[in-house]
Motif scaffolding. Structure first.
Motif, PDB file in Angstrom:
ATOM      1  N   GLY A 199      59.454  86.505  81.291  1.00 62.85           N
ATOM      2  CA  GLY A 199      60.533  85.610  80.912  1.00 62.85           C
ATOM      3  C   GLY A 199      61.445  86.267  79.889  1.00 62.85           C
ATOM      4  N   ILE A 200      62.680  85.779  79.846  1.00 62.68           N
ATOM      5  CA  ILE A 200      63.625  86.209  78.824  1.00 62.68           C
ATOM      6  C   ILE A 200      64.059  84.985  78.040  1.00 62.68           C
ATOM      7  N   GLY A 201      64.142  85.141  76.731  1.00 59.45           N
ATOM      8  CA  GLY A 201      64.620  84.070  75.873  1.00 59.45           C
ATOM      9  C   GLY A 201      65.758  84.580  75.021  1.00 59.45           C
ATOM     10  N   VAL A 202      66.798  83.764  74.909  1.00 61.29           N
ATOM     11  CA  VAL A 202      67.979  84.137  74.139  1.00 61.29           C
ATOM     12  C   VAL A 202      68.308  83.005  73.178  1.00 61.29           C
ATOM     13  N   GLY A 203      68.614  83.347  71.934  1.00 64.52           N
ATOM     14  CA  GLY A 203      68.943  82.300  70.979  1.00 64.52           C
ATOM     15  C   GLY A 203      69.819  82.777  69.848  1.00 64.52           C
ATOM     16  N   SER A 204      70.718  81.934  69.472  1.00 64.73           N
ATOM     17  CA  SER A 204      71.615  82.073  68.318  1.00 64.73           C
ATOM     18  C   SER A 204      72.955  81.438  68.641  1.00 64.73           C
ATOM     19  N   GLY A 205      73.224  81.293  69.942  1.00 66.74           N
ATOM     20  CA  GLY A 205      74.486  80.675  70.343  1.00 66.74           C
ATOM     21  C   GLY A 205      74.267  79.234  70.766  1.00 66.74           C
ATOM     22  N   THR A 206      75.229  78.680  71.500  1.00 61.53           N
ATOM     23  CA  THR A 206      75.017  77.380  72.108  1.00 61.53           C
ATOM     24  C   THR A 206      74.051  77.573  73.274  1.00 61.53           C
ATOM     25  N   GLY A 207      73.496  76.495  73.769  1.00 59.01           N
ATOM     26  CA  GLY A 207      72.593  76.608  74.908  1.00 59.01           C
ATOM     27  C   GLY A 207      73.261  77.302  76.081  1.00 59.01           C
ATOM     28  N   GLU A 208      74.518  77.007  76.321  1.00 59.15           N
ATOM     29  CA  GLU A 208      75.221  77.609  77.464  1.00 59.15           C
ATOM     30  C   GLU A 208      75.461  79.098  77.245  1.00 59.15           C
ATOM     31  N   GLN A 209      75.792  79.467  75.987  1.00 59.18           N
ATOM     32  CA  GLN A 209      75.974  80.895  75.685  1.00 59.18           C
ATOM     33  C   GLN A 209      74.659  81.640  75.853  1.00 59.18           C
ATOM     34  N   ASP A 210      73.580  81.027  75.381  1.00 52.54           N
ATOM     35  CA  ASP A 210      72.263  81.662  75.488  1.00 52.54           C
ATOM     36  C   ASP A 210      71.933  81.923  76.964  1.00 52.54           C
ATOM     37  N   LEU A 211      72.198  80.934  77.805  1.00 51.36           N
ATOM     38  CA  LEU A 211      71.883  81.062  79.230  1.00 51.36           C
ATOM     39  C   LEU A 211      72.760  82.116  79.909  1.00 51.36           C
ATOM     40  N   GLU A 212      74.021  82.178  79.512  1.00 60.65           N
ATOM     41  CA  GLU A 212      74.917  83.178  80.116  1.00 60.65           C
ATOM     42  C   GLU A 212      74.415  84.589  79.823  1.00 60.65           C
ATOM     43  N   VAL A 213      73.933  84.796  78.605  1.00 62.82           N
ATOM     44  CA  VAL A 213      73.408  86.110  78.226  1.00 62.82           C
ATOM     45  C   VAL A 213      72.107  86.398  78.997  1.00 62.82           C
ATOM     46  N   ALA A 214      71.262  85.398  79.132  1.00 61.52           N
ATOM     47  CA  ALA A 214      70.002  85.586  79.868  1.00 61.52           C
ATOM     48  C   ALA A 214      70.279  85.918  81.333  1.00 61.52           C
TER      49      ALA A 214
END
Lengths: 138, 138, 138, 138
Positions: B112-127
């Protein structure tokens, strides 16, 4: 002493350049490694566990990085006589295992790198390759 | 079922390619991120904390990655009604916060990949950018 | 023995006076230190990490303070033969590393101070300066 | 982005000036407080537990300081809807409780201060007094 002072920090670009150089060196020597980079307060900046590396070495590599970042010296420089005592008093964060080096640029301590999974000498060779990649003191 | 079976795993080359793509996307959107990649057993493969990212997001990004790797579904898919209970029962490892996606190639769940620090949508776009970089299902 | 009895405790004014004196001594000797003061139950009253001190010494200084507060003796007095065993049995809280001293006023044990980042002798000199600042026994 | 960049950090002189101002304000209002100051990576710089303060508030004050240092915003700004989820995903380090404020000087985020034991408004008043003492943005 003033309330604030100017200092330098390692960017993620710097940390990732170190990771890339470390991985390249580890691949070249045929020894997969765990590589951890922490900042000057010990917070992780970047890390990788290479395919085939010992997964528990991720923990010891972190301790090596923390030790070097905290002391500003190689982890292997922790005196033999106090290694167990200091390891216990720091929740295992401080270690005398070789493979941790301080990250110092222009005389400023920016953090530490810890490498683990090979022999102590292999770990150090990989750490030094990472430092060289960003022009840090080796 | 036999005693053993063939499977697929993500290499460090794959994990680092994901990190690079994620960082590039985060830089392009001007939102520094914490990015964590774990394998199918939840052990960290690679991570980076970008300059300016929230340092506590390293912890939540790891929880997002663990959730996605464990469930094989986006972290945001954890049902609202059980999120607190499951979070408590897993020492915070399972989370309903968006930004965690499973890494699946050829139908096999690799982690799995987890991304955090932005909005939920930004996090998902990066993932998603990270998944695309290795040809994983998005 | 009655059900209750009168005792003495260290105030935050006392703890902060100790911190100030410790910092002044450390600055005078040119060795940044981590300084931790705990009460008679081991709960932290005050602490400071000086600029340039080893950040992991915050943990070992706390262990030194806990040891001195618990035993009523210098941390360095823990017998060599049992240091590792006692460290393990107390989650690292009890240490034989020098730099921890009991805080005792009028014969009453009020807590402990732990200092770390210098040599054992430097750590003790700073701890003694802190004790002297509040008229504690040294 | 270069491998390194120039930044600013809070010295122990700055952290202790904040502690002194916070204690003075808390004494003036007759509400003992726990006060914790962390750096930009969340490592504790200084803390004090005032006589009569709630000892568990030392933990929540630390969480408030960590939250403000990580997000660069008041801890009370964490959206209600995600407080439980984010608290769980960060081992309790991220909190929506009021009383945490970022420490920002000249536009640079240097860390966070967390205050706890009073009402939310009292906690914030003490935190603001600490920021003012070093000329930080309030």
């Amino acid at each position: 002493m003033s309330f604030t002072e100017t200092t330098t920090r390692l960017t993620h670009r710097g940390a990732l350049a170190m990771i890339d150089a470390a991985v390249a060196r580890a691949e070249a020597m045929g020894q997969p490694q765990c590589i951890v980079i922490v900042d000057a307060s010990g917070e992780v900046l970047a890390e990788v566990r290479m395919t085939g590396a010992k997964f528990l070495s991720r923990r010891s590599a972190r301790a090596k990085a923390l030790t070097a970042a905290s002391t500003g010296a190689p982890s292997g420089a922790v005196p033999e006589a106090v290694r167990t005592a200091i390891g216990l008093a720091t929740d295992g964060a401080m270690t005398g295992l070789p493979g941790g080096l301080p990250i110092r640029v222009g005389g400023v301590l920016l953090g530490g790198i810890g490498v683990g999974s090979g022999t102590g000498e292999q770990d150090l060779e990989v750490a030094r390759a990472a430092l060289a990649a960003i022009g840090a003191e080796t």
